[in-house]
Motif scaffolding. Structure first.
Motif, PDB file in Angstrom:
ATOM      1  N   CYS A 102      39.474  41.463  25.985  1.00 48.66           N
ATOM      2  CA  CYS A 102      38.124  41.685  26.516  1.00 48.66           C
ATOM      3  C   CYS A 102      38.179  42.474  27.820  1.00 48.66           C
ATOM      4  N   LEU A 103      39.175  42.179  28.659  1.00 51.72           N
ATOM      5  CA  LEU A 103      39.341  42.919  29.911  1.00 51.72           C
ATOM      6  C   LEU A 103      39.581  44.405  29.632  1.00 51.72           C
TER       7      LEU A 103
ATOM      8  N   ARG B 289      36.335  46.092  28.370  1.00 56.67           N
ATOM      9  CA  ARG B 289      35.390  46.389  29.451  1.00 56.67           C
ATOM     10  C   ARG B 289      35.876  47.583  30.269  1.00 56.67           C
TER      11      ARG B 289
ATOM     12  N   GLN C 170      35.190  50.744  28.427  1.00 56.03           N
ATOM     13  CA  GLN C 170      33.776  51.108  28.417  1.00 56.03           C
ATOM     14  C   GLN C 170      33.376  51.803  29.718  1.00 56.03           C
ATOM     15  N   LEU C 171      33.917  51.319  30.847  1.00 59.73           N
ATOM     16  CA  LEU C 171      33.576  51.917  32.130  1.00 59.73           C
ATOM     17  C   LEU C 171      34.409  53.156  32.430  1.00 59.73           C
TER      18      LEU C 171
ATOM     19  N   SER D  77      32.375  44.527  36.727  1.00 59.05           N
ATOM     20  CA  SER D  77      31.206  45.135  36.107  1.00 59.05           C
ATOM     21  C   SER D  77      29.955  44.679  36.852  1.00 59.05           C
TER      22      SER D  77
ATOM     23  N   LYS E 119      31.765  40.539  35.745  1.00 58.74           N
ATOM     24  CA  LYS E 119      32.912  40.378  34.846  1.00 58.74           C
ATOM     25  C   LYS E 119      34.118  41.152  35.388  1.00 58.74           C
TER      26      LYS E 119
ATOM     27  N   VAL F 284      37.101  43.558  35.382  1.00 59.33           N
ATOM     28  CA  VAL F 284      37.439  44.777  34.648  1.00 59.33           C
ATOM     29  C   VAL F 284      38.881  45.194  34.921  1.00 59.33           C
TER      30      VAL F 284
ATOM     31  N   ASP G  99      36.797  34.788  33.054  1.00 55.76           N
ATOM     32  CA  ASP G  99      36.685  36.245  32.971  1.00 55.76           C
ATOM     33  C   ASP G  99      35.665  36.824  33.942  1.00 55.76           C
ATOM     34  N   THR G 100      35.180  36.028  34.915  1.00 55.96           N
ATOM     35  CA  THR G 100      34.286  36.539  35.951  1.00 55.96           C
ATOM     36  C   THR G 100      34.912  36.300  37.318  1.00 55.96           C
TER      37      THR G 100
ATOM     38  N   SER H 128      25.114  49.516  33.404  1.00 55.91           N
ATOM     39  CA  SER H 128      26.215  49.556  32.440  1.00 55.91           C
ATOM     40  C   SER H 128      27.240  50.635  32.756  1.00 55.91           C
TER      41      SER H 128
ATOM     42  N   ALA I 191      30.386  50.266  38.577  1.00 49.87           N
ATOM     43  CA  ALA I 191      31.453  49.284  38.774  1.00 49.87           C
ATOM     44  C   ALA I 191      31.580  48.981  40.256  1.00 49.87           C
TER      45      ALA I 191
END
Length: 289
Positions: free
Chosen positions: A78-79, A82, A85-86, A115, A119, A121, A143-144, A210, A213
């Motif tokens: 998941c990290l 993310r 995506q960024l 993020s 979250k 990243v 994860d935060t 979205s 960062a």
């Protein structure tokens, strides 16, 4: 002799009955039981294969991969998603080599990227030098960013992140204790206070939550001595001021205490660093001096 049916009371032959014969019972009475154990095992095996494939693609050492649990594997995946995506690989401009261990060791802290909703990243590998936990171990907390902060600092951190998000480019700072390894807590008596100093940056246009960062440098508030009996010069900092208390010079160790670099403080007023409730008392002592 006439035989009557016990149900309908009609006369019947001895070999007849209105009830179904035992040999002609409904077929579902003897329906065999089908176990789903083999199907469940097949699904678990398939999930394990997929997790092993994901684990093999993670850019970490083989030793760390072998220690990963399924939870850690999914957290790292998941990290990475993310981060992709960024920071899409095909949209990033060509840059030099990635930050190596040598360059990271020169930083007074570790790098953190969040993020818009807090979250995690990215966490630089030198986080282990500050908190005693590797990036993989730190993700085991959650994860935060709030999962790795002391609970009392959550509200302040949320306010500062919201302020930074409303005003992109504005630098904010909050200080909190962060999770550390058990060995660190036993040696130093608790978790470690860290100053998080950063700002939101739009990575793509048009700017939106979205595509933004929070880029931060996490600096220890105090530097740990080399051993329990020795005292480092970084346990304190010294500053020089003109008569109105404007900084003219300050030692580099100020970074470990306040999170500011030396260059940021020179030219600023000492009063800008004080809590408003302490300003009157500080002014009175300043006049007395």
């Amino acid at each position: 002799m006439t035989i009557f049916c016990s149900r309908c009371h009609r006369p019947l032959q001895t070999e007849m009955s209105c009830l179904p014969r035992r040999g002609k019972q409904a077929p579902d009475a003897s329906k065999p039981f089908r176990s789903t154990k083999s199907a469940s095992k097949a699904r678990r095996d398939q999930i394990n294969v997929e997790l092993q494939t994901l684990r093999s693609l993670l850019p970490i050492s083989t030793r760390e991969k072998e220690r990963l649990s399924y939870l850690h594997t999914m957290a790292l995946v998941c990290l990475r998603l993310r981060g992709a995506q960024l920071f899409p690989p095909d949209s990033a401009p060509p840059v030099g080599p990635a930050l190596g261990t040598e360059l990271l060791s020169l930083l007074p802290g570790f790098l953190l990227v969040l993020s818009a909703n807090g979250k995690l990243v990215y966490i630089s590998e030198n986080v282990a030098q500050v908190l005693g936990l590797s990036m993989v171990e730190l993700l085991g907390q959650g994860d935060t960013v709030f999962d790795i902060l002391d609970g009392r600092a959550h509200e302040d951190a949320r306010k500062k992140l919201l302020l930074a998000q409303e005003e992109p480019g504005r630098e904010v700072t909050f200080v909190s204790e962060m999770c550390t390894s058990k060995a660190f807590r036993l040696q130093h008596g608790g978790n470690r206070a860290v100053a998080v100093h950063g700002r939101f940056t739009a990575l793509h246009w048009p700017a939106s939550p979205s595509t933004a960062a929070f880029l931060a440098l996490c600096t220890p508030v105090t530097r740990l001595p080399a051993d329990s009996d020795a005292h480092s010069q970084d346990d304190l900092f010294q500053s020089t001021h003109i008569l109105d208390m404007t900084f003219t010079d300050v030692t580099e160790s100020v970074t470990y205490h306040l999170g500011y670099r030396r260059e940021e403080l020179i030219g600023q007023s000492w009063y800008s660093l004080l809590h408003p409730e302490d300003a009157d008392l500080a002014a009175a002592q300043h006049r007395a001096v």
